[in-house]
Scaffold this motif. Structure first.
Motif, PDB file in Angstrom:
ATOM      1  N   VAL A  27      35.887  30.603  28.416  1.00  0.00           N
ATOM      2  CA  VAL A  27      35.506  29.828  29.595  1.00  0.00           C
ATOM      3  C   VAL A  27      34.878  30.784  30.597  1.00  0.00           C
ATOM      4  O   VAL A  27      35.433  31.839  30.895  1.00  0.00           O
ATOM      5  N   ARG A  28      33.736  30.439  31.106  1.00  0.00           N
ATOM      6  CA  ARG A  28      33.001  31.324  32.017  1.00  0.00           C
ATOM      7  C   ARG A  28      33.307  31.038  33.490  1.00  0.00           C
ATOM      8  O   ARG A  28      33.385  31.933  34.301  1.00  0.00           O
ATOM      9  N   ARG A  29      33.465  29.789  33.852  1.00  0.00           N
ATOM     10  CA  ARG A  29      33.694  29.456  35.263  1.00  0.00           C
ATOM     11  C   ARG A  29      34.353  28.091  35.349  1.00  0.00           C
ATOM     12  O   ARG A  29      33.902  27.125  34.752  1.00  0.00           O
ATOM     13  N   GLU A  41      49.320  32.219  30.669  1.00  0.00           N
ATOM     14  CA  GLU A  41      50.221  31.291  31.349  1.00  0.00           C
ATOM     15  C   GLU A  41      50.658  31.883  32.683  1.00  0.00           C
ATOM     16  O   GLU A  41      50.905  33.080  32.799  1.00  0.00           O
ATOM     17  N   ALA A  42      50.748  31.022  33.694  1.00  0.00           N
ATOM     18  CA  ALA A  42      51.233  31.413  35.016  1.00  0.00           C
ATOM     19  C   ALA A  42      52.595  30.766  35.242  1.00  0.00           C
ATOM     20  O   ALA A  42      52.897  29.714  34.673  1.00  0.00           O
ATOM     21  N   VAL A  43      53.411  31.376  36.063  1.00  0.00           N
ATOM     22  CA  VAL A  43      54.716  30.828  36.379  1.00  0.00           C
ATOM     23  C   VAL A  43      54.542  29.680  37.371  1.00  0.00           C
ATOM     24  O   VAL A  43      53.897  29.834  38.407  1.00  0.00           O
ATOM     25  N   LYS A  44      55.107  28.527  37.013  1.00  0.00           N
ATOM     26  CA  LYS A  44      55.060  27.374  37.913  1.00  0.00           C
ATOM     27  C   LYS A  44      56.064  27.585  39.035  1.00  0.00           C
ATOM     28  O   LYS A  44      57.096  28.227  38.835  1.00  0.00           O
ATOM     29  N   ASP A  93      43.765  32.503  35.312  1.00  0.00           N
ATOM     30  CA  ASP A  93      43.146  33.808  35.121  1.00  0.00           C
ATOM     31  C   ASP A  93      42.154  33.989  36.253  1.00  0.00           C
ATOM     32  O   ASP A  93      41.026  33.510  36.179  1.00  0.00           O
ATOM     33  N   GLY A  94      42.585  34.633  37.332  1.00  0.00           N
ATOM     34  CA  GLY A  94      41.727  34.769  38.513  1.00  0.00           C
ATOM     35  C   GLY A  94      41.438  33.408  39.119  1.00  0.00           C
ATOM     36  O   GLY A  94      42.355  32.652  39.437  1.00  0.00           O
ATOM     37  N   GLU A  95      40.156  33.077  39.246  1.00  0.00           N
ATOM     38  CA  GLU A  95      39.756  31.792  39.825  1.00  0.00           C
ATOM     39  C   GLU A  95      39.933  30.621  38.866  1.00  0.00           C
ATOM     40  O   GLU A  95      39.889  29.473  39.269  1.00  0.00           O
ATOM     41  N   LEU A  96      40.140  30.903  37.604  1.00  0.00           N
ATOM     42  CA  LEU A  96      40.321  29.867  36.592  1.00  0.00           C
ATOM     43  C   LEU A  96      41.754  29.348  36.653  1.00  0.00           C
ATOM     44  O   LEU A  96      42.702  30.104  36.491  1.00  0.00           O
ATOM     45  N   LYS A  97      41.908  28.045  36.932  1.00  0.00           N
ATOM     46  CA  LYS A  97      43.234  27.447  37.029  1.00  0.00           C
ATOM     47  C   LYS A  97      43.243  26.125  36.283  1.00  0.00           C
ATOM     48  O   LYS A  97      42.523  25.198  36.626  1.00  0.00           O
TER      49      LYS A  97
END
Length: 76
Positions: free
Chosen positions: A9-11, A39-42, A56-60
């Motif tokens: 995924v680019r953006r 994975e991010a912690v909820k 991942d950075g701006e990717l959510k």
């Protein structure tokens, strides 16, 4: 075999998607295993609802559980 670079995924800023209860393992296989989004912690107050957050950075990409979710048909 899939080309990992072709699938990267680019953006993307933020997406909230619905998933069926108990689908976290399958979601991890796709979003982490194939697309490579960690994975991010909820937040603790949201964790009991189930689902999965990947960032991942701006990717959510946030996956929320929808109790009456019907599996989508494959389009290809």
């Amino acid at each position: 075999m899939l080309d990992q670079q072709a699938l990267r995924v680019r953006r993307l800023d933020h997406v909230l998607l619905a998933m069926a209860a108990g689908g976290e393992a399958e979601a991890r296989k796709f979003y982490q295993g194939i697309l490579g989004i960690p994975e991010a912690v909820k937040p603790l107050e949201l964790a009991p609802r189930g689902g999965l957050w990947l960032e991942d950075g701006e990717l959510k990409v946030h996956l929320g559980v929808e109790q009456n979710s019907a599996q989508a048909r494959e389009l290809f």
